[in-house]
Design a protein around this motif. Sequence first.
Motif, mmCIF file in Angstrom:
data_model
loop_
_atom_site.group_PDB
_atom_site.id
_atom_site.type_symbol
_atom_site.label_atom_id
_atom_site.label_comp_id
_atom_site.label_asym_id
_atom_site.label_seq_id
_atom_site.Cartn_x
_atom_site.Cartn_y
_atom_site.Cartn_z
ATOM 1 N N GLU A 171 0.829 -1.208 0.000
ATOM 2 C CA GLU A 171 0.000 0.000 0.000
ATOM 3 C C GLU A 171 0.866 1.262 0.000
ATOM 4 O O GLU A 171 1.765 1.404 0.821
ATOM 5 C CB GLU A 171 -0.917 -0.012 1.220
ATOM 6 N N LYS A 172 0.558 2.163 -0.914
ATOM 7 C CA LYS A 172 1.370 3.367 -1.101
ATOM 8 C C LYS A 172 0.773 4.563 -0.365
ATOM 9 O O LYS A 172 -0.423 4.833 -0.459
ATOM 10 C CB LYS A 172 1.478 3.682 -2.598
ATOM 11 N N ILE A 173 1.632 5.277 0.376
ATOM 12 C CA ILE A 173 1.237 6.513 1.058
ATOM 13 C C ILE A 173 2.360 7.529 0.875
ATOM 14 O O ILE A 173 3.538 7.196 1.064
ATOM 15 C CB ILE A 173 0.976 6.274 2.558
ATOM 16 N N MET A 174 2.018 8.749 0.508
ATOM 17 C CA MET A 174 3.004 9.820 0.371
ATOM 18 C C MET A 174 3.088 10.586 1.684
ATOM 19 O O MET A 174 2.070 11.054 2.211
ATOM 20 C CB MET A 174 2.625 10.763 -0.767
ATOM 21 N N VAL A 175 4.296 10.706 2.217
ATOM 22 C CA VAL A 175 4.529 11.382 3.499
ATOM 23 C C VAL A 175 5.413 12.593 3.251
ATOM 24 O O VAL A 175 6.456 12.488 2.596
ATOM 25 C CB VAL A 175 5.192 10.433 4.514
ATOM 26 N N ILE A 185 3.272 0.403 2.924
ATOM 27 C CA ILE A 185 2.870 -0.510 3.996
ATOM 28 C C ILE A 185 2.762 -1.901 3.385
ATOM 29 O O ILE A 185 2.025 -2.112 2.422
ATOM 30 C CB ILE A 185 1.522 -0.101 4.609
ATOM 31 N N VAL A 186 3.498 -2.850 3.948
ATOM 32 C CA VAL A 186 3.571 -4.203 3.398
ATOM 33 C C VAL A 186 2.945 -5.171 4.391
ATOM 34 O O VAL A 186 3.362 -5.238 5.551
ATOM 35 C CB VAL A 186 5.036 -4.602 3.113
ATOM 36 N N TYR A 187 1.941 -5.924 3.935
ATOM 37 C CA TYR A 187 1.302 -6.916 4.807
ATOM 38 C C TYR A 187 0.584 -7.955 3.960
ATOM 39 O O TYR A 187 0.309 -7.731 2.775
ATOM 40 C CB TYR A 187 0.325 -6.255 5.779
ATOM 41 N N GLN A 202 -3.383 5.100 9.476
ATOM 42 C CA GLN A 202 -3.837 6.368 10.040
ATOM 43 C C GLN A 202 -2.662 7.215 10.527
ATOM 44 O O GLN A 202 -2.614 8.426 10.295
ATOM 45 C CB GLN A 202 -4.805 6.104 11.191
ATOM 46 N N ARG A 203 -1.700 6.578 11.206
ATOM 47 C CA ARG A 203 -0.557 7.343 11.715
ATOM 48 C C ARG A 203 0.274 7.944 10.588
ATOM 49 O O ARG A 203 0.778 9.070 10.696
ATOM 50 C CB ARG A 203 0.315 6.442 12.594
ATOM 51 N N LEU A 204 0.417 7.195 9.505
ATOM 52 C CA LEU A 204 1.169 7.727 8.364
ATOM 53 C C LEU A 204 0.404 8.855 7.678
ATOM 54 O O LEU A 204 0.989 9.882 7.312
ATOM 55 C CB LEU A 204 1.456 6.606 7.365
ATOM 56 N N GLN A 205 -0.887 8.685 7.499
ATOM 57 C CA GLN A 205 -1.680 9.708 6.823
ATOM 58 C C GLN A 205 -1.818 10.974 7.655
ATOM 59 O O GLN A 205 -1.961 12.073 7.102
ATOM 60 C CB GLN A 205 -3.064 9.158 6.484
ATOM 61 N N ASP A 206 -1.758 10.844 8.981
ATOM 62 C CA ASP A 206 -1.912 12.001 9.858
ATOM 63 C C ASP A 206 -0.613 12.770 10.067
ATOM 64 O O ASP A 206 -0.626 13.828 10.712
ATOM 65 C CB ASP A 206 -2.456 11.563 11.220
ATOM 66 N N LEU A 207 0.503 12.248 9.559
ATOM 67 C CA LEU A 207 1.779 12.949 9.729
ATOM 68 C C LEU A 207 1.758 14.266 8.962
ATOM 69 O O LEU A 207 1.562 14.297 7.754
ATOM 70 C CB LEU A 207 2.938 12.083 9.227
ATOM 71 N N ASP A 208 1.959 15.359 9.665
ATOM 72 C CA ASP A 208 1.988 16.684 9.044
ATOM 73 C C ASP A 208 3.408 17.237 9.170
ATOM 74 O O ASP A 208 3.719 18.012 10.074
ATOM 75 C CB ASP A 208 0.972 17.608 9.722
ATOM 76 N N GLY A 252 5.083 -4.575 7.689
ATOM 77 C CA GLY A 252 6.374 -4.003 7.329
ATOM 78 C C GLY A 252 6.175 -2.646 6.671
ATOM 79 O O GLY A 252 5.163 -2.395 6.020
ATOM 80 N N VAL A 253 7.156 -1.776 6.836
ATOM 81 C CA VAL A 253 7.112 -0.445 6.229
ATOM 82 C C VAL A 253 8.439 -0.192 5.522
ATOM 83 O O VAL A 253 9.510 -0.355 6.120
ATOM 84 C CB VAL A 253 6.854 0.651 7.283
ATOM 85 N N LEU A 254 8.364 0.172 4.253
ATOM 86 C CA LEU A 254 9.537 0.520 3.453
ATOM 87 C C LEU A 254 9.413 1.972 3.008
ATOM 88 O O LEU A 254 8.317 2.435 2.680
ATOM 89 C CB LEU A 254 9.662 -0.391 2.237
#
Length: 502
Positions: A171-175, A185-187, A202-208, A252-254
Amino acid sequence: MKINRRRKKQPNSIFPLKVDKLKQIMQSKFENNEDLIFSIYEHQGKKIAVFFISYQADSDKVEDFLLDPLLSSKHEWTSSSILNEIPLGTGKTTVALEDILEKLLIGEVFIYVENEEEIVSYILLKKQHRQLSKAENETVVLGPQIAFTESLITNLNVVRWSIRSTDLVLEKIMVGKRYPREVRIVYVKSVANEVDVNTMRQRLQDLDIDELEDSTVLQQYLDDSSTSIFPQYYSTELPDRFSYAVRQGRIGVLTENSPTGFIAPTTFFSFFESTEDMYMRWQAGSFLRIMRFISMFLAVILTPLYVAAATYHYEIIPTAELITLGQSRAIVPFPPIIEALILEFLIELLREAGARLPTKIGQTIGIVGGVIIGQAVVEAGLTSSILIIVVALSALSSFTVPGYLMGTSIRVIRFPMMLLAGVLGLIGIMFGLIFLIIHLLRINSLGRPYLSPVYPFRWADLNKALFRAPLQYENKRFFSFRPKDLLRYRRGEAKRRHDIDE
């Protein structure tokens, strides 16, 4: 009567517009930076713009795969016909300026036909990352030797090769708001706990934040307890360990441009496991894991115990050893606490110098420097020879921890423990140990108890945390992490022995 059917302009779209106007916009956004290559071509009476960042995109691929078919064609180009005629699987369209700027910075090449309502982009990256190589920080004897690299695409390919399942989710998230960076996010969807996945997402998406430097920095943003010295996620450069944890139901997180990934949730006991434990016979794997726990305890308590005994509690030292200790300390002008702090500081200084210097020089400094300085401080009367042995044993014990971050935490803990021992003796050591236990009981990792399965107690998970059981008894996943599918295989089938004639 002729009806003019114009397409409705999409939200946030800057198109249609003239090619010259697009060039002005791009140059103003990049402050006329020469790294922005913006070329304008005339084809079939229309202007076509091709632009990219020179150090991000491969100019040879742009020439061969885009410009040659684009300019040699006999028909007029449109956004849709470009996608159909140029056979590259990475082609897509966009209309938003923010999207164009973001994709330019990661190496995409853009093609715009004047007055079209969409712009076409292709991924033609210039590969400038190191190849897969042997792990440097997490040394293993048995099992796969390769390590992650700074290329996220390479790391994802390695994980995908290791976990060949359609259930694997990347799963891809831009931080990062100002300087976005890709995080994955790897699972395994059919195994990982959905609550843990949602919590991490949620924690990754909420990072400002403006920028993200590395995956180890990302861990600190995501920690449940940011004031704790103990790492709450396991950071690893080994795809083998990373994939094993994901298969067990963890997350896992890469991170892009980071040679390490991390695993969540994790426990305190996970930092004393090694991938080699699974490749050895269960007796040897259990012995080594138990030895690491004993070494951790010695690393924390050995030097403080010397300080407490030499300062307040001579009665706990055997008489024969007490005479030797008295003779050794007779010429030392410092109290035991100062003596121990000086020597521990020298050990840490040598360790840090050896880590920062080139490999061959660092090994020489570590061995020769340790011998020379150790002998010199004893002859100079700055410390006793017994303390040299105690500190050396304590330092060696701290290096047996497979996780570098946990090993560093244990080495730091020694110093306040020595101060407590120097002030309060054995009572100070007990106070320090009780404080550490209470602190560990209060820590969580992604909402899961850090001391699991000891607290809360889970008998079924002890063989996965404190020692290694035979494989036929390892048929269940770690229950404390609440995986969707607890069973890995049927124990009866694993124990059954098949004869050749069956």
